[in-house]
Scaffold this motif. Structure first.
Motif, PDB file in Angstrom:
ATOM      1  N   TRP A 246       2.295  -1.438  -9.073  1.00  0.00           N
ATOM      2  CA  TRP A 246       1.956  -2.222  -7.779  1.00  0.00           C
ATOM      3  C   TRP A 246       0.526  -2.220  -7.467  1.00  0.00           C
ATOM      4  O   TRP A 246       0.087  -3.098  -6.774  1.00  0.00           O
ATOM      5  CB  TRP A 246       2.640  -1.257  -6.586  1.00  0.00           C
TER       6      TRP A 246
ATOM      7  N   LYS B   9       0.865  -1.278  -0.019  1.00  0.00           N
ATOM      8  CA  LYS B   9      -0.037  -0.026   0.097  1.00  0.00           C
ATOM      9  C   LYS B   9       0.727   1.449   0.106  1.00  0.00           C
ATOM     10  O   LYS B   9       0.671   2.289  -0.792  1.00  0.00           O
ATOM     11  CB  LYS B   9      -1.045   0.112   1.225  1.00  0.00           C
TER      12      LYS B   9
ATOM     13  N   ARG C 262       0.772  -5.619  -4.574  1.00  0.00           N
ATOM     14  CA  ARG C 262      -0.240  -4.956  -3.777  1.00  0.00           C
ATOM     15  C   ARG C 262      -0.465  -5.233  -2.384  1.00  0.00           C
ATOM     16  O   ARG C 262      -0.676  -4.687  -1.673  1.00  0.00           O
ATOM     17  CB  ARG C 262      -1.832  -4.876  -4.621  1.00  0.00           C
ATOM     18  N   ASN C 263      -0.531  -6.720  -2.564  1.00  0.00           N
ATOM     19  CA  ASN C 263      -1.131  -7.350  -1.031  1.00  0.00           C
ATOM     20  C   ASN C 263       0.305  -7.592  -0.121  1.00  0.00           C
ATOM     21  O   ASN C 263       0.170  -8.353   0.949  1.00  0.00           O
ATOM     22  CB  ASN C 263      -1.264  -8.634  -1.240  1.00  0.00           C
TER      23      ASN C 263
ATOM     24  N   PHE D 169      -1.903  -2.812  -9.681  1.00  0.00           N
ATOM     25  CA  PHE D 169      -2.492  -3.817 -10.558  1.00  0.00           C
ATOM     26  C   PHE D 169      -1.943  -5.210 -10.444  1.00  0.00           C
ATOM     27  O   PHE D 169      -2.421  -6.138 -10.735  1.00  0.00           O
ATOM     28  CB  PHE D 169      -2.438  -3.517 -12.019  1.00  0.00           C
ATOM     29  N   VAL D 170      -0.840  -5.209  -9.949  1.00  0.00           N
ATOM     30  CA  VAL D 170      -0.172  -6.731  -9.456  1.00  0.00           C
ATOM     31  C   VAL D 170      -0.600  -7.319  -8.500  1.00  0.00           C
ATOM     32  O   VAL D 170       0.093  -6.608  -7.448  1.00  0.00           O
ATOM     33  CB  VAL D 170       1.494  -6.674  -9.908  1.00  0.00           C
ATOM     34  N   LYS D 171      -1.407  -7.943  -8.170  1.00  0.00           N
ATOM     35  CA  LYS D 171      -1.912  -8.526  -6.804  1.00  0.00           C
ATOM     36  C   LYS D 171      -0.718  -8.607  -5.754  1.00  0.00           C
ATOM     37  O   LYS D 171      -0.883  -8.467  -4.778  1.00  0.00           O
ATOM     38  CB  LYS D 171      -2.740  -9.809  -6.943  1.00  0.00           C
ATOM     39  N   ASP D 172       0.284  -9.628  -6.339  1.00  0.00           N
ATOM     40  CA  ASP D 172       1.365  -9.874  -5.345  1.00  0.00           C
ATOM     41  C   ASP D 172       1.943  -9.042  -4.768  1.00  0.00           C
ATOM     42  O   ASP D 172       2.271  -8.791  -3.581  1.00  0.00           O
ATOM     43  CB  ASP D 172       2.334 -11.042  -6.115  1.00  0.00           C
TER      44      ASP D 172
END
Length: 221
Positions: free
Chosen positions: A191, A86, A198-199, A193-196
């Protein structure tokens, strides 16, 4: 000497295999674009500052650049309380907006302050990314992994400088310097749109087993 080169090549190969088999490879997606844009901006910086001011203005802008990175690094302990995924999205978005605002600012002093402020989020998150990598990468692979990362990510800067100089001659230094904000924004977009990415949790909560090597690759100590 041949043995030394052979060992160095093997070490670099192992570092590359680790990087490409872990989440670290996804860090490059935005980093390469940002470094390319940053290289272009630095190439036209003398011409850009000449349009807006003089040699003193160039010196102040470079001082703001260095000062912003330093302040960001000093603030990183306070930023690491947030989830790295985030904070990367928010930080680079803010940085891009501040960079663009510095170009649009009507007064040179305000432009310098905004430019310096634009580098603070980048300086802070660079420290956090280094902390993440140190948690993910086994100690015996740290040196070779950082060598690979530095080589790949910074290789885009000289290319950006080359292209930036050519483009700056065509569309002007101010427009070229402004485009760098888009390169910074690219990191935030990637960052998001790429889930890995972003999380990703807080740097201290990174699980090496989850985000480290995702393939069974034999890597020597």
């Amino acid at each position: 000497m041949f043995c030394c080169f052979n060992k160095y090549g093997k070490d670099l190969s192992e570092g590359f295999r680790f990087v490409m088999g872990s989440i670290i490879a996804k860090f490059f997606i935005g980093a390469v674009g940002a470094n390319f844009a940053f290289g272009a901006a630095m190439a036209v910086m003398p011409a850009y500052t000449d349009v807006r001011g003089d040699a003193a203005f160039y010196g102040y802008m470079m001082a703001a650049l260095s000062g912003g990175f330093l302040v960001g690094a000093l603030l990183s302990p306070y930023v690491e309380r947030f989830a790295i995924g985030k904070i990367q999205i928010v930080a680079f978005c803010i940085s891009a907006l501040l960079w663009a605002a510095s170009v649009l600012a009507p007064w040179n002093l305000l432009s310098i302050l905004l430019f310096g402020a634009a580098t603070i989020p980048i300086g802070a998150t660079e420290v956090l990314i280094s902390a993440v990598i140190q948690r993910i990468v086994p100690k015996h692979l740290l040196a070779r992994t950082f060598s690979v990362m530095t080589s790949v990510s910074t290789s885009a800067m000289p290319m950006g400088a080359l292209v930036g100089g050519a483009v700056g001659a065509s569309i002007g230094s101010v427009a070229t310097f402004s485009v760098a904000a888009l390169g910074i924004l690219l990191v935030s977009i990637v960052w998001f749109f790429v889930k890995d990415l972003r999380n990703l949790p807080k740097s201290k909560e990174i699980d090496p087993g989850k985000y480290g090597l995702t393939e069974r690759v034999e890597i020597s100590g």
